[in-house]
Design an enzyme around this catalytic site. Structure first.
Site, PDB file in Angstrom:
ATOM      1  N   LYS A 250      20.837 -44.772 -58.895  1.00 28.49           N
ATOM      2  CA  LYS A 250      21.827 -45.821 -58.635  1.00 28.49           C
ATOM      3  C   LYS A 250      21.891 -46.792 -59.817  1.00 28.49           C
ATOM      4  O   LYS A 250      22.953 -47.094 -60.332  1.00 28.49           O
ATOM      5  CB  LYS A 250      21.445 -46.549 -57.345  1.00 28.49           C
ATOM      6  CG  LYS A 250      22.359 -47.676 -56.966  1.00 28.49           C
ATOM      7  CD  LYS A 250      21.990 -48.217 -55.593  1.00 28.49           C
ATOM      8  CE  LYS A 250      22.685 -49.543 -55.329  1.00 28.49           C
ATOM      9  NZ  LYS A 250      22.361 -50.087 -54.017  1.00 28.49           N
TER      10      LYS A 250
ATOM     11  N   GLU B 181      10.729 -43.916 -63.767  1.00 28.39           N
ATOM     12  CA  GLU B 181      10.358 -42.513 -63.549  1.00 28.39           C
ATOM     13  C   GLU B 181      11.525 -41.580 -63.875  1.00 28.39           C
ATOM     14  O   GLU B 181      11.371 -40.583 -64.581  1.00 28.39           O
ATOM     15  CB  GLU B 181       9.950 -42.286 -62.078  1.00 28.39           C
ATOM     16  CG  GLU B 181       8.684 -42.993 -61.638  1.00 28.39           C
ATOM     17  CD  GLU B 181       8.928 -44.390 -61.106  1.00 28.39           C
ATOM     18  OE1 GLU B 181       9.962 -45.011 -61.458  1.00 28.39           O
ATOM     19  OE2 GLU B 181       8.075 -44.875 -60.339  1.00 28.39           O
TER      20      GLU B 181
ATOM     21  N   GLY C 216      19.736 -47.429 -51.590  1.00 27.87           N
ATOM     22  CA  GLY C 216      19.113 -46.181 -52.058  1.00 27.87           C
ATOM     23  C   GLY C 216      18.720 -45.253 -50.929  1.00 27.87           C
ATOM     24  O   GLY C 216      19.068 -44.064 -50.920  1.00 27.87           O
ATOM     25  N   ARG C 217      17.998 -45.763 -49.941  1.00 27.75           N
ATOM     26  CA  ARG C 217      17.499 -44.883 -48.871  1.00 27.75           C
ATOM     27  C   ARG C 217      18.586 -44.526 -47.848  1.00 27.75           C
ATOM     28  O   ARG C 217      18.313 -43.837 -46.874  1.00 27.75           O
ATOM     29  CB  ARG C 217      16.273 -45.493 -48.205  1.00 27.75           C
ATOM     30  CG  ARG C 217      16.475 -46.888 -47.642  1.00 27.75           C
ATOM     31  CD  ARG C 217      15.129 -47.539 -47.311  1.00 27.75           C
ATOM     32  NE  ARG C 217      15.266 -48.934 -46.937  1.00 27.75           N
ATOM     33  CZ  ARG C 217      15.350 -49.942 -47.785  1.00 27.75           C
ATOM     34  NH1 ARG C 217      15.335 -49.721 -49.086  1.00 27.75           N
ATOM     35  NH2 ARG C 217      15.452 -51.187 -47.354  1.00 27.75           N
TER      36      ARG C 217
ATOM     37  N   GLU D 284      10.205 -48.828 -45.678  1.00 27.35           N
ATOM     38  CA  GLU D 284      10.797 -49.675 -46.711  1.00 27.35           C
ATOM     39  C   GLU D 284      11.800 -50.643 -46.077  1.00 27.35           C
ATOM     40  O   GLU D 284      12.076 -51.707 -46.620  1.00 27.35           O
ATOM     41  CB  GLU D 284      11.482 -48.811 -47.783  1.00 27.35           C
ATOM     42  CG  GLU D 284      11.634 -49.524 -49.116  1.00 27.35           C
ATOM     43  CD  GLU D 284      11.954 -48.581 -50.266  1.00 27.35           C
ATOM     44  OE1 GLU D 284      11.049 -48.311 -51.073  1.00 27.35           O
ATOM     45  OE2 GLU D 284      13.090 -48.097 -50.359  1.00 27.35           O
TER      46      GLU D 284
ATOM     47  N   HIS E 147      -3.238 -28.389 -35.254  1.00 27.63           N
ATOM     48  CA  HIS E 147      -4.534 -27.909 -35.742  1.00 27.63           C
ATOM     49  C   HIS E 147      -5.135 -28.873 -36.742  1.00 27.63           C
ATOM     50  O   HIS E 147      -6.066 -28.523 -37.469  1.00 27.63           O
ATOM     51  CB  HIS E 147      -4.363 -26.520 -36.365  1.00 27.63           C
ATOM     52  CG  HIS E 147      -3.849 -25.519 -35.379  1.00 27.63           C
ATOM     53  ND1 HIS E 147      -4.675 -24.673 -34.669  1.00 27.63           N
ATOM     54  CD2 HIS E 147      -2.595 -25.289 -34.929  1.00 27.63           C
ATOM     55  CE1 HIS E 147      -3.939 -23.931 -33.857  1.00 27.63           C
ATOM     56  NE2 HIS E 147      -2.675 -24.293 -33.974  1.00 27.63           N
TER      57      HIS E 147
ATOM     58  N   LYS F 261       6.025 -52.690 -60.070  1.00 29.96           N
ATOM     59  CA  LYS F 261       6.885 -52.204 -61.164  1.00 29.96           C
ATOM     60  C   LYS F 261       6.768 -53.124 -62.371  1.00 29.96           C
ATOM     61  O   LYS F 261       6.655 -52.681 -63.504  1.00 29.96           O
ATOM     62  CB  LYS F 261       8.358 -52.215 -60.727  1.00 29.96           C
ATOM     63  CG  LYS F 261       8.818 -51.051 -59.912  1.00 29.96           C
ATOM     64  CD  LYS F 261      10.362 -51.130 -59.861  1.00 29.96           C
ATOM     65  CE  LYS F 261      10.921 -50.435 -58.646  1.00 29.96           C
ATOM     66  NZ  LYS F 261      12.335 -50.667 -58.445  1.00 29.96           N
TER      67      LYS F 261
HETATM   68  C1  G6Q Z   1      15.670 -47.277 -51.653  1.00 27.78           C
HETATM   69  C2  G6Q Z   1      15.124 -47.936 -52.797  1.00 27.78           C
HETATM   70  C3  G6Q Z   1      14.494 -47.030 -53.826  1.00 27.78           C
HETATM   71  C4  G6Q Z   1      15.449 -46.427 -54.826  1.00 27.78           C
HETATM   72  C5  G6Q Z   1      14.631 -45.850 -55.969  1.00 27.78           C
HETATM   73  C6  G6Q Z   1      15.478 -45.170 -57.004  1.00 27.78           C
HETATM   74  O1  G6Q Z   1      16.288 -47.826 -50.776  1.00 27.78           O
HETATM   75  O2  G6Q Z   1      16.074 -48.784 -53.337  1.00 27.78           O
HETATM   76  O3  G6Q Z   1      13.736 -46.012 -53.237  1.00 27.78           O
HETATM   77  O4  G6Q Z   1      16.236 -45.462 -54.224  1.00 27.78           O
HETATM   78  O5  G6Q Z   1      13.881 -46.868 -56.557  1.00 27.78           O
HETATM   79  O6  G6Q Z   1      16.383 -46.070 -57.549  1.00 27.78           O
HETATM   80  P1  G6Q Z   1      17.560 -45.601 -58.457  1.00 27.78           P
HETATM   81  O7  G6Q Z   1      18.456 -44.736 -57.659  1.00 27.78           O
HETATM   82  O8  G6Q Z   1      18.234 -46.851 -58.930  1.00 27.78           O
HETATM   83  O9  G6Q Z   1      16.933 -44.828 -59.597  1.00 27.78           O
END
Ligand code: G6Q
Length: 563
Positions: A218, A224, A278-279, A364, A395, A523
């Site tokens: 996003k 990462e 994001g989620r 989250e 199990h 972060k």
């Molecule tokens: C979700 C968070 C988080 C996000 C990641 C990746 O709700 O905001 O998990 O999706 O940090 O972020 P980017 O899509 O910006 O790389």
């Protein structure tokens, strides 16, 4: 209005959530019902299953195996009403800025709105843009699937690698796995971890000429993902040269400038918007890998399933509202029984990443301790969510769920019809699901344990010694969600039900379910520490006095032992 419920007014006058009339009524009720035995409730109410189950198309929620009476549900619904849940739902669906700490709407419902009606954010209809990106996703996923999108050497794409993390990974991973039985497109793989082993292992056997990288981010600044994207770029350029990037990289992002700066062709950018969290983003361009794997029409079915659940959330009365009931049961155990965790147990191998996905969606969103007035809450909020597919979990950790000292409410999820009707696999799988819910509910009394041991021919001494270990306390609650079949549509409904459950709980707990400030601090510190690591490794003197002795000691050890 979202922030003007009876509870808000009461709390603004100096009260606390626990002092509100609806909460107090529940606390009083809890004292009367907390020792009720579900065994008895089922004996006394032959129609308990019918009374405490809800359905929406292919999805059934059985919530009869809970420590509740009709009055419990009525009081929980009163709580939801007093907390302003109906108004909050309208605010979310209406594009209001329900994510108030980031001053944004949370309008993932617009991404799957199939009604044809406008959906506005700040007076602007977002649906034309949503449809434009969906059209772009259709054209691109079709081209890749049909072999019309060619790599730099003129060969079709055989493997798509999604580079993303968190919300840009967990949803697409979970959904592509869940729809594995429908996967008829190119292979789709995922790299998320900044650990290079993830990239190396995932790409080890891939041909650059036949590989497409989808950079899903996003913000397009995530450490990462950007690290993995740079490595992927070098891996490709080394084999095929700089000019190949345009045919082998696409981006899913809200940040066009950063994508352009990375060198991805603007024509290969699939856009989404800041009102998509994001989620909650698998329904957006972030779902491109899903569409490539199973086809765009099935991606649309996924959206349609979610939309049906959105309509249900908006239209069903709270007492017959699947996400609301799931939310209220969660509150009942978390806040009144003190349950600290919640297990999610899919009896479907295709849903093997559903618990991991849900951990992010839930923890989250509701792992917060400051309320909407900026004050620390005095009550428990989101539980620890965890789980593994059945029957494997049986199990492993089911021992603790049955006989441990913790009360762990469970969600069992299964499909009536299997993807692969082979022999008696499915009957066995489902027998286990049903048996677990029954065993948790009924338990085994000491008298039953003794009778069983005596029946097995043990002498009196052995019976006395073993019986206590064979007792199951029972009265352990579970919901069962039965899908007719795991399809894109039923999966869309299932995911949306959990999304809305989480939102309803956040409203009642008075937290913002749409921000995630709790991931920031680590972060920020990682950036400083990375610079210190690099300086130490370059042999420079670094002042580590700003760190505690543990962090400084570990940093020095890392630098000293680096070969
Ligand atoms: C979700 C968070 C988080 C996000 C990641 C990746 O709700 O905001 O998990 O999706 O940090 O972020 P980017 O899509 O910006 O790389």
């Amino acid at each position: 209005m979202l922030f003007d419920s009876a509870h808000d007014r009461f709390i603004r006058r100096g009260g606390t959530l626990e002092q509100t009339p609806a909460w107090r009524a529940l606390a009083e009720h809890f004292d009367h019902v907390k020792d009720l035995e579900m065994r008895r409730l089922f004996d006394d109410e032959p129609d308990r299953f019918a009374r405490f189950s809800l359905e929406l198309g292919p999805l059934l929620l059985d919530y009869s195996k809970h420590r509740i009476t009709a009055e419990t549900i009525a009081l929980l619904v009163d709580l939801a009403r007093a907390a302003g849940v109906p108004e909050a739902v309208s605010a979310m669906l209406g594009g209001e800025r329900v994510n108030w700490t980031e001053d944004r709407a949370a309008l993932h419902v617009a991404l799957r709105d199939r009604s044809g009606r406008p959906v506005e954010v700040d007076g602007v209809d977002v649906m034309p843009a949503v449809h434009r990106v969906l059209d772009q996703m259709r054209a691109f996923s079709d081209a890749v699937r049909k072999g019309r999108w060619l790599g730099a050497t003129g060969t079709p794409i055989r493997t798509v690698v999604n580079l993303g993390i968190g919300g840009s990974d967990l949803g697409p991973v979970m959904i592509t796995r869940a729809l594995g039985a429908f996967h008829d497109g190119p292979e789709v793989r995922f790299v998320s971890n900044v650990d290079a082993s993830d990239f190396v292992e995932t790409t080890r056997d891939l041909e650059p000429a036949e590989t497409l990288f989808v950079v899903a981010s996003k913000t397009f600044t995530t450490q990462e993902t950007m690290t993995n994207a740079r490595t992927a770029r070098s891996w490709l350029v080394e084999a095929l040269g700089e000019a190949a990037v345009a045919r082998h990289f696409v981006a899913l992002s809200t940040n066009r400038e950063a994508v352009a700066a990375f060198g991805i062709d603007p024509a290969n950018v699939f856009e989404f918007w800041d009102w998509v969290g994001g989620r909650y983003s698998s329904w957006s361009a972030i779902g491109l890998t899903i569409a490539i794997a199973v086809g765009f029409d099935r991606f649309l079915e996924l959206l349609e399933g979610a939309h049906a659940m959105d309509r249900h959330l908006a239209e069903a009365p709270l007492e017959a509202n699947i996400p609301a009931i799931m939310a209220l049961l969660g509150i009942w155990y978390r806040n009144f029984f003190g349950a600290a965790s919640h297990a999610v147990l899919p009896y479907d191998q295709y849903l093997d990443r559903f618990p991991a996905y849900l951990q992010q969606a839930d923890m989250e969103s509701n792992g917060k301790s400051v309320d909407r007035d900026g004050r620390r809450v005095g009550y428990a909020t989101g539980p620890v969510v965890w789980g593994e597919p059945g029957t494997n979990g049986q199990h492993a950790f089911f021992q603790l769920i049955h006989q441990g000292t913790e009360l762990i409410p469970c969600d069992f999820i299964g499909a009536v019809n299997p993807a692969h009707p082979i022999g008696d696999h499915h009957a066995t799988l489902m027998a286990n699901l049903l048996a677990q819910t029954e065993a948790l509910m009924r338990g085994r009394t000491e008298a039953e344990a003794r009778a069983e041991l005596e029946g097995a021919g043990l002498d009196a001494e052995a019976v006395a010694a073993l019986a206590p270990h064979k007792v199951f306390p029972g009265n352990r609650p579970s919901s069962t969600i039965l899908l007719d079949r795991l399809t894109p549509r039923s999966l869309g409904m299932l995911i949306a039900a959990y999304e809305h459950k989480i939102f309803v709980q956040g409203v009642i707990w008075r937290v913002n379910s749409f921000d995630q400030w709790g991931v920031e601090l680590g972060k920020v510190l990682a950036r400083t520490i990375l610079a210190e690591e690099q300086a130490l490794l370059a042999g420079r003197d670094v002042d580590l006095s700003r760190h505690d002795s543990s962090t400084a000691g570990l940093l020095r050890r890392f630098a000293e032992r680096t070969e």
